[in-house]
Design a protein around this motif. Structure first.
Motif, PDB file in Angstrom:
ATOM      1  N   ARG A  86       2.417  10.695  -1.634  1.00 41.31           N
ATOM      2  CA  ARG A  86       2.529   9.846  -2.830  1.00 41.31           C
ATOM      3  C   ARG A  86       2.782   8.390  -2.456  1.00 41.31           C
ATOM      4  O   ARG A  86       2.239   7.479  -3.076  1.00 41.31           O
ATOM      5  CB  ARG A  86       3.648  10.375  -3.727  1.00 41.31           C
ATOM      6  N   GLU A  87       3.620   8.182  -1.450  1.00 35.35           N
ATOM      7  CA  GLU A  87       3.873   6.817  -0.990  1.00 35.35           C
ATOM      8  C   GLU A  87       2.595   6.184  -0.443  1.00 35.35           C
ATOM      9  O   GLU A  87       2.310   5.009  -0.698  1.00 35.35           O
ATOM     10  CB  GLU A  87       4.957   6.825   0.089  1.00 35.35           C
ATOM     11  N   GLY A  88       1.810   6.970   0.287  1.00 35.49           N
ATOM     12  CA  GLY A  88       0.553   6.456   0.829  1.00 35.49           C
ATOM     13  C   GLY A  88      -0.448   6.103  -0.245  1.00 35.49           C
ATOM     14  O   GLY A  88      -1.203   5.114  -0.124  1.00 35.49           O
ATOM     15  N   LYS A 105      -3.926   2.364  -4.732  1.00 31.59           N
ATOM     16  CA  LYS A 105      -3.944   1.834  -6.096  1.00 31.59           C
ATOM     17  C   LYS A 105      -4.087   0.322  -6.103  1.00 31.59           C
ATOM     18  O   LYS A 105      -4.661  -0.247  -7.037  1.00 31.59           O
ATOM     19  CB  LYS A 105      -2.669   2.265  -6.825  1.00 31.59           C
ATOM     20  N   LYS A 106      -3.567  -0.340  -5.055  1.00 39.51           N
ATOM     21  CA  LYS A 106      -3.657  -1.796  -4.984  1.00 39.51           C
ATOM     22  C   LYS A 106      -5.108  -2.269  -4.911  1.00 39.51           C
ATOM     23  O   LYS A 106      -5.409  -3.412  -5.247  1.00 39.51           O
ATOM     24  CB  LYS A 106      -2.893  -2.308  -3.762  1.00 39.51           C
ATOM     25  N   TYR A 107      -5.995  -1.390  -4.475  1.00 40.83           N
ATOM     26  CA  TYR A 107      -7.412  -1.739  -4.336  1.00 40.83           C
ATOM     27  C   TYR A 107      -8.262  -1.078  -5.429  1.00 40.83           C
ATOM     28  O   TYR A 107      -9.487  -1.012  -5.317  1.00 40.83           O
ATOM     29  CB  TYR A 107      -7.919  -1.339  -2.953  1.00 40.83           C
ATOM     30  N   GLY A 108      -7.572  -0.575  -6.464  1.00 41.31           N
ATOM     31  CA  GLY A 108      -8.287   0.021  -7.583  1.00 41.31           C
ATOM     32  C   GLY A 108      -8.892   1.373  -7.285  1.00 41.31           C
ATOM     33  O   GLY A 108      -9.806   1.822  -7.985  1.00 41.31           O
ATOM     34  N   ILE A 109      -8.412   2.048  -6.245  1.00 45.03           N
ATOM     35  CA  ILE A 109      -8.923   3.372  -5.873  1.00 45.03           C
ATOM     36  C   ILE A 109      -8.053   4.434  -6.527  1.00 45.03           C
ATOM     37  O   ILE A 109      -6.832   4.457  -6.337  1.00 45.03           O
ATOM     38  CB  ILE A 109      -8.933   3.553  -4.346  1.00 45.03           C
ATOM     39  N   LYS A 110      -8.662   5.309  -7.284  1.00 42.40           N
ATOM     40  CA  LYS A 110      -7.937   6.305  -8.071  1.00 42.40           C
ATOM     41  C   LYS A 110      -7.617   7.528  -7.224  1.00 42.40           C
ATOM     42  O   LYS A 110      -8.511   8.148  -6.643  1.00 42.40           O
ATOM     43  CB  LYS A 110      -8.769   6.707  -9.291  1.00 42.40           C
ATOM     44  N   CYS A 111      -6.335   7.898  -7.161  1.00 43.58           N
ATOM     45  CA  CYS A 111      -5.880   9.087  -6.432  1.00 43.58           C
ATOM     46  C   CYS A 111      -5.261  10.062  -7.428  1.00 43.58           C
ATOM     47  O   CYS A 111      -4.332   9.705  -8.154  1.00 43.58           O
ATOM     48  CB  CYS A 111      -4.861   8.714  -5.362  1.00 43.58           C
TER      49      CYS A 111
END
Length: 447
Positions: free
Chosen positions: A357-359, A364-370
């Motif tokens: 989760r920390e990773g 998210k900072k680059y707009g990549i959805k996890c």
């Protein structure tokens, strides 16, 4: 910080992968490696012992250490590989003496048992299951319990047998368990999908499908979803159970990860259902990796039909696990060792989830959805449309990071949400940190 003996191991494995050292050839001597790495003899010997225990090298007295014949593929030399591609855990953190104890006891207790195997499983194990399942809010009787090789075997029988509702079409979540998708395609049965995302499914859409389509059963993984790593909330579970009863649709619930669910308040859909339209499936492969065994809880009115089709499957496949596997699981449950193993795995798993989760915060900072990363082994990283999934997967493999491409978890290209699946079943915290950093860099570079 990496220890020196681990560096020696990693360098030797790299040389094997890159074929700088051929199978059957002798490794440099202990003295040569001591000089090369400026270390003590004990450091090199420790590295060799680890490689020996992993069956990568062997020793010849008075001669030296050699590479095992046949160790020449990328995946065979894997201790330095970060493996996010499999949901099958290793046994590294489990006490193997417990396994030996359970096997020995199983053999002692069942040594006079006939070789023939009951289609429903051995009674001494089945008698334990109803009490065991109450821990998951699943209440049933021994008559409704079948012991099977795993969830896939039960799904194959359920797919092929007729149901009392007379319907033909199977509804699955998208994405979903890829081996069931493969079986459905092979069997050429009618199948449709319903979209599932981090919020669950659209209940209005589900009702519309139940009402206007010929749905035999709905296959669902309510918690610890594979590949999303998400769970339905209580409202959704109650609604699914209610709609199944209203429209005469059966629910086939895959609760493969129930023992290890870190969200202890979560109950299966079964606990909210009418027990008429509900089939509950469970697996032990995530907590006892040595044996493949599962449980099917079948409603009373389907028992004869299910038993009949299990009997048919006996002639072209196997449904029940071996007597040894069943007897071993019996001892695991009876002696409370199963609880011990679950607690050990949970302890390690919670730390890995937190690291994951920390990773994901960096993504998210680059707009990549996890998606996921809160419970279970799995999570899903959605990729922008302009990113080629196959190039990402192959590029990561060359860097020693294994992931699964997302297409195989969807029914078609039209419904596919581009991405990669991660599993933390075979990783530790340091590997997760390092692997996520490599994945993020590759995606950024591609974008």
């Amino acid at each position: 910080m990496k220890k020196l003996y681990e560096t020696i191991i990693q360098d030797i494995e790299r040389d094997i992968r890159e074929k700088n050292i051929k199978p059957g050839k002798k490794l440099p001597s202990v003295r040569e490696l001591c000089e090369r790495y400026k270390c003590s003899k004990s450091t090199v010997v420790k590295a060799f012992e680890v490689l020996k225990s992993n069956h990568i090298i062997y020793s010849v007295p008075q001669s030296g250490y050699y590479i095992v014949e046949g160790i020449n593929s990328y995946d065979e030399v894997s201790s330095s590989i970060i493996n996010f591609s499999t949901g099958n855990p290793t046994v590294n953190n489990l006490p193997t003496p417990d396994l030996k104890h359970c096997l020995d006891r199983a053999v002692d207790i069942h040594k006079d048992a006939p070789l023939g195997n009951s289609l429903m499983g051995i009674n001494s194990l089945r008698e334990l299951i109803p009490s065991y399942l109450t821990n998951f809010q699943v209440f049933t009787s021994i008559d409704n319990v079948f012991i099977n090789l795993g969830i896939q075997q039960a799904l194959s029988v359920l797919t092929q047998m007729p149901f009392p509702n007379g319907k033909k079409t199977i509804l699955v979540e998208e994405p979903t368990y890829r081996f069931f998708i493969g079986f459905l395609e092979f069997s050429k049965v009618n199948v449709i999908g319903i979209e599932r995302d981090e919020k669950g499914i659209d209940l209005n859409r589900l009702e519309d499908i139940f009402k206007n389509n010929d749905i035999k059963f709905f296959y669902t993984v309510p918690r610890n979803h594979n590949p999303l790593g998400t769970s339905y909330d209580k409202t959704q579970k109650k609604a699914i159970a209610r709609l199944a009863s209203k429209y005469d649709v059966y629910i086939v619930e895959d609760d493969y990860f129930g023992d290890l669910d870190v969200q202890v308040s979560e109950d299966p859909i079964y606990s909210f259902g009418d027990h008429y339209h509900h089939i509950y499936l469970k697996s032990f492969s995530k907590i006892i990796p040595w044996i493949r065994i599962g449980i099917s809880v079948i409603p009373t009115h389907l028992l004869n039909l299910f038993r009949e089709h299990v009997g048919y499957s006996y002639y072209y496949s196997y449904f029940s696990p071996s007597l040894v596997s069943q007897a071993t699981l019996e001892i695991y449950i009876r002696s409370k060792i199963l609880n011990k193993h679950v607690n050990i795995i949970k302890k390690h798993h919670l730390s890995r989830i937190e690291t994951l989760r920390e990773g994901f915060e960096e993504f998210k900072k680059y707009g990549i959805k996890c998606i996921g990363g809160r419970s279970g082994f799995y999570s899903y990283i959605e990729l922008p449309d302009r990113v080629n999934e196959k190039i990402i997967v192959e590029g990561l493999k060359k860097k020693g990071v294994l992931v699964s491409g997302g297409r195989q978890y969807f029914l078609s290209d039209e419904t596919y949400k581009k991405g990669i699946r991660l599993s933390i079943a075979r990783t530790d915290e340091e590997e997760i940190k390092k692997g996520l950093e490599i994945i993020l860099n590759d995606i950024k570079n591609y974008m």
